[in-house]
Scaffold this motif. Structure first.
Motif, PDB file in Angstrom:
ATOM      1  N   GLU A   1       0.837  -1.205   0.000  1.00  0.00           N
ATOM      2  CA  GLU A   1       0.000   0.000   0.000  1.00  0.00           C
ATOM      3  C   GLU A   1       0.872   1.255   0.000  1.00  0.00           C
ATOM      4  O   GLU A   1       0.608   2.215  -0.742  1.00  0.00           O
TER       5      GLU A   1
ATOM      6  N   HIS B   1       2.425   1.813  -3.372  1.00  0.00           N
ATOM      7  CA  HIS B   1       1.399   2.298  -4.299  1.00  0.00           C
ATOM      8  C   HIS B   1       1.105   3.784  -4.072  1.00  0.00           C
ATOM      9  O   HIS B   1       1.030   4.566  -5.039  1.00  0.00           O
TER      10      HIS B   1
ATOM     11  N   VAL C   1       4.441  -1.635  -8.481  1.00  0.00           N
ATOM     12  CA  VAL C   1       4.178  -2.726  -7.541  1.00  0.00           C
ATOM     13  C   VAL C   1       3.925  -4.015  -8.314  1.00  0.00           C
ATOM     14  O   VAL C   1       3.075  -4.065  -9.211  1.00  0.00           O
TER      15      VAL C   1
ATOM     16  N   PHE D   1      -3.434  -2.422  -5.208  1.00  0.00           N
ATOM     17  CA  PHE D   1      -2.125  -1.770  -5.177  1.00  0.00           C
ATOM     18  C   PHE D   1      -1.217  -2.242  -6.309  1.00  0.00           C
ATOM     19  O   PHE D   1      -0.133  -1.698  -6.501  1.00  0.00           O
TER      20      PHE D   1
END
Length: 307
Positions: free
Chosen positions: A145, A148, A154, A180
């Motif tokens: 997360e 991202h 990612v 993400f």
């Protein structure tokens, strides 16, 4: 750093030459990918927990020998280093039996993930095995997360292992991290996690995934990108051990993307995707002709020579 790989590093016990014997090899999908990318000349950090035991020291030395930055250097006394016993079949395929009740890899915490490390990378990679238990589940979620939110690339590998958990439980956790993900790796056997191949495009739209690669073993890999899909055939070789082959492919694939100057999803083109898959296919083909996971991962010079 170019890449941070988050997750498990463990001992793969692969069958030895003598009957009923096993040979110790370093392994674990995110660690395999980390070393594979490093062997392609990129700067890589590994973020995972190892036990304060002989195996943990051995694995830490493997990372150091391969010049991978150790982002979680303290060995834990709370669990032994995770182990996996590999069963090989005549076609080169394999299955795993895990010693992980618990294993050190699941003890990774959110506090182990430093924001400055995420700030300094181009791409963050993880896989589903670390999502199977807490606290590593929350740690990986946090790391992905954060990457991202900081607009880093990612990557995620489904990497389902039925000896660890059920498909239903795995899918529930995977669905939480897919928002993400920019690049998703999935095998033919893992299509359940996207509702079947016919629902891949729908999954990409739902979670805003830029690229999905479906690995097809010796047949190569199929890409799904901007409404297009195609199979890039693999190289025909005689396999000895498939352990680490998917990681060799993904490490090669991600390396080629970054070497081609991909720093954001807008930099991707279909030609770059194709060339990167060809590169990854070659890396995987070299890997399966050797025994073990990390020891079999090829260097950039080997891959380029084969291409």
């Amino acid at each position: 750093m170019d890449v941070i790989c988050i997750g498990e590093m463990l001992i793969d016990f692969t069958p030895g030459k003598e009957e009923n014997s096993y040979v110790r090899n370093p392994g674990g999908a995110p660690a395999n990918v980390a070393i594979g990318i490093k062997r392609n000349g990129l700067d890589v950090g590994f973020l995972g927990k190892l036990g304060n035991d002989d195996f943990g020291v051995f694995l830490k030395n493997i990372l150091s020998e391969n010049k991978v930055k150790i982002l979680c250097p303290e060995l834990t006394n709370e669990a032994v280093t995770t182990m996996a016993f590999v069963t090989l079949y005549k076609d080169g395929e394999r299955s795993f039996t895990f010693v992980r009740k618990p294993g050190a890899d699941i003890l990774l915490t959110k506090e182990d993930i430093k924001e400055r490390d995420i700030d300094n990378c181009r791409l963050c990679h993880a896989g589903s095995v670390s999502l199977s238990q807490s606290p590593s589940r929350e740690a990986v979620f946090y790391g992905m997360e954060l990457a991202h939110l900081k607009e880093k690339l990612v990557s995620f590998d489904i990497n389902y292992r039925n000896m660890i958990w059920s498909e239903e439980d795995c899918k529930k956790e995977v669905d939480k991290v897919l928002p993400f993900v920019d690049f998703l790796k999935i095998s033919e056997e893992e299509l359940y996690f996207v509702g079947g191949e016919e629902h891949i495009v729908e999954t990409m739209e739902k979670f805003h995934i830029s690229l999905i690669i479906e690995t097809l073993g010796s047949k190569g890999a199929k890409y799904f990108f901007r409404g297009k899909n195609n199979i890039i055939e693999g190289k025909k070789v005689r396999p000895i051990d498939a352990t680490g082959a998917g990681d060799a492919f993904w490490g090669g694939f991600l390396s080629k993307l970054l070497l081609n100057g991909v720093n954001k999803v807008e930099d991707l083109t279909e030609n770059i995707v194709i060339k990167s898959i060809e590169y990854g296919n070659t890396a995987g083909a070299i890997c399966v002709q050797k025994m073990g996971g990390i020891p079999a991962l090829p260097y950039r010079e080997e891959i380029e020579k084969e291409i």
